[in-house]
Scaffold this motif. Structure first.
Motif, PDB file in Angstrom:
ATOM      1  N   LEU A 275      91.505   5.651  13.533  1.00  0.00           N
ATOM      2  CA  LEU A 275      90.689   5.000  14.560  1.00  0.00           C
ATOM      3  C   LEU A 275      91.170   5.290  15.985  1.00  0.00           C
ATOM      4  O   LEU A 275      90.464   5.010  16.944  1.00  0.00           O
ATOM      5  N   ASP A 276      92.401   5.841  16.121  1.00  0.00           N
ATOM      6  CA  ASP A 276      92.920   6.148  17.464  1.00  0.00           C
ATOM      7  C   ASP A 276      92.649   7.589  17.890  1.00  0.00           C
ATOM      8  O   ASP A 276      93.021   7.984  18.987  1.00  0.00           O
ATOM      9  N   ILE A 277      92.046   8.392  17.023  1.00  0.00           N
ATOM     10  CA  ILE A 277      91.843   9.802  17.378  1.00  0.00           C
ATOM     11  C   ILE A 277      90.663   9.942  18.338  1.00  0.00           C
ATOM     12  O   ILE A 277      89.560   9.453  18.060  1.00  0.00           O
ATOM     13  N   GLN A 278      90.927  10.584  19.466  1.00  0.00           N
ATOM     14  CA  GLN A 278      89.856  10.827  20.445  1.00  0.00           C
ATOM     15  C   GLN A 278      89.055  12.062  20.015  1.00  0.00           C
ATOM     16  O   GLN A 278      89.591  13.168  20.026  1.00  0.00           O
ATOM     17  N   PRO A 279      87.800  11.891  19.587  1.00  0.00           N
ATOM     18  CA  PRO A 279      87.048  13.086  19.177  1.00  0.00           C
ATOM     19  C   PRO A 279      86.753  14.000  20.365  1.00  0.00           C
ATOM     20  O   PRO A 279      86.475  13.528  21.462  1.00  0.00           O
ATOM     21  N   LYS A 280      86.825  15.289  20.087  1.00  0.00           N
ATOM     22  CA  LYS A 280      86.519  16.267  21.148  1.00  0.00           C
ATOM     23  C   LYS A 280      85.173  16.922  20.889  1.00  0.00           C
ATOM     24  O   LYS A 280      84.565  17.500  21.767  1.00  0.00           O
ATOM     25  N   SER A 281      84.726  16.850  19.629  1.00  0.00           N
ATOM     26  CA  SER A 281      83.399  17.399  19.322  1.00  0.00           C
ATOM     27  C   SER A 281      82.767  16.592  18.188  1.00  0.00           C
ATOM     28  O   SER A 281      83.473  15.907  17.430  1.00  0.00           O
ATOM     29  N   LEU A 282      81.443  16.711  18.098  1.00  0.00           N
ATOM     30  CA  LEU A 282      80.692  15.885  17.144  1.00  0.00           C
ATOM     31  C   LEU A 282      81.089  16.115  15.691  1.00  0.00           C
ATOM     32  O   LEU A 282      81.139  15.183  14.906  1.00  0.00           O
ATOM     33  N   HIS A 283      81.310  17.384  15.343  1.00  0.00           N
ATOM     34  CA  HIS A 283      81.527  17.709  13.934  1.00  0.00           C
ATOM     35  C   HIS A 283      82.998  17.984  13.620  1.00  0.00           C
ATOM     36  O   HIS A 283      83.311  18.651  12.630  1.00  0.00           O
ATOM     37  N   GLN A 284      83.860  17.438  14.469  1.00  0.00           N
ATOM     38  CA  GLN A 284      85.314  17.596  14.281  1.00  0.00           C
ATOM     39  C   GLN A 284      85.756  17.103  12.897  1.00  0.00           C
ATOM     40  O   GLN A 284      85.255  16.099  12.403  1.00  0.00           O
ATOM     41  N   ARG A 285      86.699  17.820  12.312  1.00  0.00           N
ATOM     42  CA  ARG A 285      87.227  17.425  10.997  1.00  0.00           C
ATOM     43  C   ARG A 285      88.583  16.757  11.157  1.00  0.00           C
ATOM     44  O   ARG A 285      89.257  16.932  12.172  1.00  0.00           O
ATOM     45  N   ALA A 286      88.994  16.024  10.136  1.00  0.00           N
ATOM     46  CA  ALA A 286      90.334  15.414  10.160  1.00  0.00           C
ATOM     47  C   ALA A 286      90.853  15.313   8.730  1.00  0.00           C
ATOM     48  O   ALA A 286      90.090  14.997   7.817  1.00  0.00           O
ATOM     49  N   PRO A 287      92.161  15.575   8.543  1.00  0.00           N
ATOM     50  CA  PRO A 287      92.747  15.257   7.240  1.00  0.00           C
ATOM     51  C   PRO A 287      92.605  13.745   7.039  1.00  0.00           C
ATOM     52  O   PRO A 287      92.633  12.987   8.014  1.00  0.00           O
TER      53      PRO A 287
END
Ligand code: AHM
Ligand code: MG
Length: 330
Positions: free
Chosen positions: A301-313
């Protein structure tokens, strides 16, 4: 002033009534957020009907087109996107939609105060084979004033700014589970009434569990820490369960206690799952139920998205299991 005491609504309460009764718990109690949740519930009933008919009429199989992430779109993915977009557009409360199925966000050109991120039908590889699939949604408040052009800051919000989020599971029964930041409640669809009714009030994820859910096909490309954690699960003779539908795997682990892992790998250094419309909503639900969600280093919940379709582990589930996994990661 005296605090009013809230009487918990009984099992069997209809979703509409539940939302209405809990409206003042929302940070901006105006009725608009309640209406949004009702719009999502209504669209999900339509999608549920289509999902249930999938084997009977010719709406199965590939469309022959690709979505932005390069996956082959299924007819039901496309239909679900249409249903949710239509419901949210009609309602007028949402000003912008972010969807797995569209490359950029959709500006609804209205006075709406909310931004919705949605995966209309997740688990696409399971659509054709009669296995559970789901809808995942996140609701944000727009930051810039209504009537001005939508900006990046309205769209690229951190998961911690969600005002409500949840999912619909089209499984052996259909359920809608959501949080508005005051715990998690689950509603089961009663088809003869056409209503979602409260079946799982105040859901809590067991602190610890024994189920681990991961696609081990990519094991040799996983980070060492993930391999160590999986060895630990096996030494302890935990239970391996993996459906390949995020919502279904998450829901089972929420009820029974477990961890869902989609790690980074040599092939996919950011993992597979999308932060804005897959991870954030489930991370919010998990935390509200006492669980935890991380990308291995940071709280989701603390990750600042940089793009709409960004992925994350994604590591999500029972608090102690997620912490144990985190401790073994580099
Ligand atoms: P999708 O959005 O194309 O359906 O992909 C997301 C799904 C999740 O539901 C599921 O947990 C995961 O992908 C399964 O991936 P894999 O087949 O690599 O195990
Ligand atoms: Mg998806």
């Amino acid at each position: 002033m005296m605090e009013s005491s809230r009487i918990a609504l009984p099992i069997g309460t209809a979703l509409d009534r539940f939302i209405k009764n809990n409206q003042e718990q929302f940070q901006y109690a105006s009725g608009e957020l309640s209406q949004l949740l009702r719009d999502i519930a209504l669209a999900s009933k339509v999608v549920n009907r289509e999902v249930n008919k999938a084997g009977l009429i010719d709406i199965m199989g590939p469309m022959g087109s690709m979505n932005t992430a390069g996956d082959q779109q299924q007819k039901l993915d496309v239909l679900a996107n249409i249903r949710f977009t239509r419901a949210l557009t009609k309602g007028g409360e949402a000003c912008a939609l972010i969807s797995e199925e569209t490359e950029s966000f959709v500006d609804l050109n209205n006075e709406g105060k909310y931004v919705i991120a949605i995966d209309p039908l997740d688990g696409s590889s399971n659509i054709d084979v009669n296995v559970s699939i789901g809808t995942i949604f996140s609701i944000y408040r727009r930051k810039t004033p209504v009537g001005t052009p939508i900006q990046d800051e309205d769209i690229l919000q951190k998961g911690s700014e969600q005002v409500a989020a949840g999912y619909v599971l089209y499984g052996s029964s259909t359920m809608l589970v959501y949080t508005a930041g005051h715990g998690v409640n689950g509603f089961t669809y009663e088809p003869s009434l056409g209503e979602y009714v409260l079946s799982h009030p105040d859901m809590k994820m067991p602190e610890d569990g024994k189920i681990f859910s991961v696609n081990e096909g990519g094991y040799h490309t996983f980070p060492e820490g993930v391999k160590k954690y999986l060895s630990y699960c096996k030494e302890k003779q935990f239970v391996g369960r993996y459906i390949g539908s995020l919502v279904a795997d998450f829901h089972r682990n929420l009820l029974k206690g477990g961890i869902y892992i989609y790690p980074a790998s040599a092939k996919a250094p950011e993992g597979k799952l999308r932060l804005m419309y897959e991870c954030n909503a489930l991370a919010f639900v998990a935390e509200q139920a006492g669980g935890k969600a991380t990308d291995g280093k940071r709280r989701i919940l603390d990750i600042q998205p940089k793009s709409l379709h960004q992925r994350a582990p994604f590591f999500v589930g029972s608090k102690q299991m997620v912490e144990m996994a985190e401790g073994l990661l580099d």
